[in-house]
Design an enzyme around this catalytic site. Sequence first.
Site, mmCIF file in Angstrom:
data_model
loop_
_atom_site.group_PDB
_atom_site.id
_atom_site.type_symbol
_atom_site.label_atom_id
_atom_site.label_comp_id
_atom_site.label_asym_id
_atom_site.label_seq_id
_atom_site.Cartn_x
_atom_site.Cartn_y
_atom_site.Cartn_z
ATOM 1 N N GLU A 190 0.588 -1.121 -0.031
ATOM 2 C CA GLU A 190 -0.162 -0.270 -0.010
ATOM 3 C C GLU A 190 0.897 1.484 -0.239
ATOM 4 O O GLU A 190 1.785 1.381 1.062
ATOM 5 C CB GLU A 190 -1.265 -0.233 1.688
ATOM 6 C CG GLU A 190 -1.725 1.550 1.297
ATOM 7 C CD GLU A 190 -2.407 1.451 2.751
ATOM 8 O OE1 GLU A 190 -2.866 0.316 3.273
ATOM 9 O OE2 GLU A 190 -2.809 2.307 2.803
ATOM 10 N N ARG A 238 0.492 10.500 0.304
ATOM 11 C CA ARG A 238 0.325 11.818 1.581
ATOM 12 C C ARG A 238 1.664 12.354 0.684
ATOM 13 O O ARG A 238 2.114 13.440 1.293
ATOM 14 C CB ARG A 238 1.059 10.949 2.998
ATOM 15 C CG ARG A 238 -0.050 10.120 3.211
ATOM 16 C CD ARG A 238 0.180 9.951 4.630
ATOM 17 N NE ARG A 238 0.036 8.850 5.267
ATOM 18 C CZ ARG A 238 0.483 8.517 5.848
ATOM 19 N NH1 ARG A 238 1.998 8.839 7.399
ATOM 20 N NH2 ARG A 238 0.083 6.965 6.940
ATOM 21 N N THR A 251 -4.425 6.061 2.039
ATOM 22 C CA THR A 251 -4.261 7.886 1.971
ATOM 23 C C THR A 251 -5.312 8.426 1.383
ATOM 24 O O THR A 251 -5.485 9.393 0.947
ATOM 25 C CB THR A 251 -3.216 8.546 2.549
ATOM 26 O OG1 THR A 251 -2.381 7.320 3.654
ATOM 27 C CG2 THR A 251 -3.780 9.815 3.789
ATOM 28 N N LYS A 282 -11.064 -1.898 6.492
ATOM 29 C CA LYS A 282 -9.856 -1.094 7.321
ATOM 30 C C LYS A 282 -10.578 -0.578 8.391
ATOM 31 O O LYS A 282 -11.516 -0.105 8.538
ATOM 32 C CB LYS A 282 -8.993 0.249 6.393
ATOM 33 C CG LYS A 282 -8.010 0.455 7.411
ATOM 34 C CD LYS A 282 -7.177 1.715 6.360
ATOM 35 C CE LYS A 282 -6.902 2.025 7.891
ATOM 36 N NZ LYS A 282 -5.162 2.762 6.786
HETATM 37 O O1 LIG Z 1 -3.091 6.971 5.758
HETATM 38 C C1 LIG Z 1 -3.478 6.047 6.307
HETATM 39 O O2 LIG Z 1 -4.186 5.832 5.532
HETATM 40 C C2 LIG Z 1 -2.920 5.471 7.146
HETATM 41 O O3 LIG Z 1 -3.398 4.142 6.366
HETATM 42 C C3 LIG Z 1 -2.059 5.668 8.235
HETATM 43 C C4 LIG Z 1 -1.826 4.172 8.520
HETATM 44 O O4 LIG Z 1 -2.583 3.168 9.895
HETATM 45 C C5 LIG Z 1 -0.038 4.253 9.088
HETATM 46 O O5 LIG Z 1 0.275 5.072 8.003
HETATM 47 C C6 LIG Z 1 0.077 2.976 9.650
HETATM 48 O O6 LIG Z 1 1.353 3.327 10.102
HETATM 49 P P1 LIG Z 1 1.037 2.741 11.201
HETATM 50 O O7 LIG Z 1 0.853 3.743 12.121
HETATM 51 O O8 LIG Z 1 3.188 3.438 11.496
HETATM 52 O O9 LIG Z 1 1.758 1.157 11.152
#
Ligand SMILES: O=C(O)C(=O)C[C@H](O)[C@H](O)COP(=O)(O)O
Length: 213
Positions: free
Chosen positions: A38, A42, A66, A126
């Site tokens: 994924e 961003r 994202t 999710k």
């Molecule tokens: O931007 C999004 O849509 C995401 O999915 C955010 C993610 O949950 C985090 O980037 C996962 O990263 P960690 O929390 O570091 O494992």
Amino acid sequence: MTSPLDLAPVVPVVVLDDVEAAVPLARALVAGGLPAVEVTLRTEAALGAIERIAAEVEGARVGAGTVLTPEQAKAAAAAGATFLVTPGTTESLVGALQETGLDFLPGTSTVSEVLRLRELGIREMKFFPAEAAGGAPFLKSLASPVPDVRFCPTGGITPESAPSYLALPNVACVGGSWMLPGASVAARDWGQIEALARAASRLRDKTAGGTPA
Ligand SMILES: O=C(O)C(=O)C[C@H](O)[C@H](O)COP(=O)(O)O
């Protein structure tokens, strides 16, 4: 096509600043046993990274994360994403996800959001932000009243906490970024990333009563 949730116990969440890093990084993840990748929208580099991975990395199943707007859903599909992930859900966003014809994982963090999407026939979601929104106990509580929805919890999950999610009947896989430490990406240490990916790909073996991957 197999759901991206069923390819490995972990979906790596990638944040890329440099398009040139996309292909070797994705190759390291695939070599380590994590084919669903994924790439979060961003950064400026994200769409280009998706394009490159889709075109050049054999065995990868690249998706976009994202995704916040209908326009982003369209742009990610055009770049070659094969699945789309959103942190939360609005009506217009769900409509746009459905229109792409791709697999998608709409973000949820409450029971009502889950039920609203379930009414639309959606059965894969999710759970975000997983650790902050109730963690594995939240999903465990949901498994009895809503047994037919499968989740990919993401957000704050670590190799230590992942097994408690993966042991649940309504968790297909978890998302996380721990196999992509910033320093390893900056140093282009693909060997380290492959090793961390391999350890993540074996996490299901550690769940109590889980099926070995
Ligand atoms: O931007 C999004 O849509 C995401 O999915 C955010 C993610 O949950 C985090 O980037 C996962 O990263 P960690 O929390 O570091 O494992």
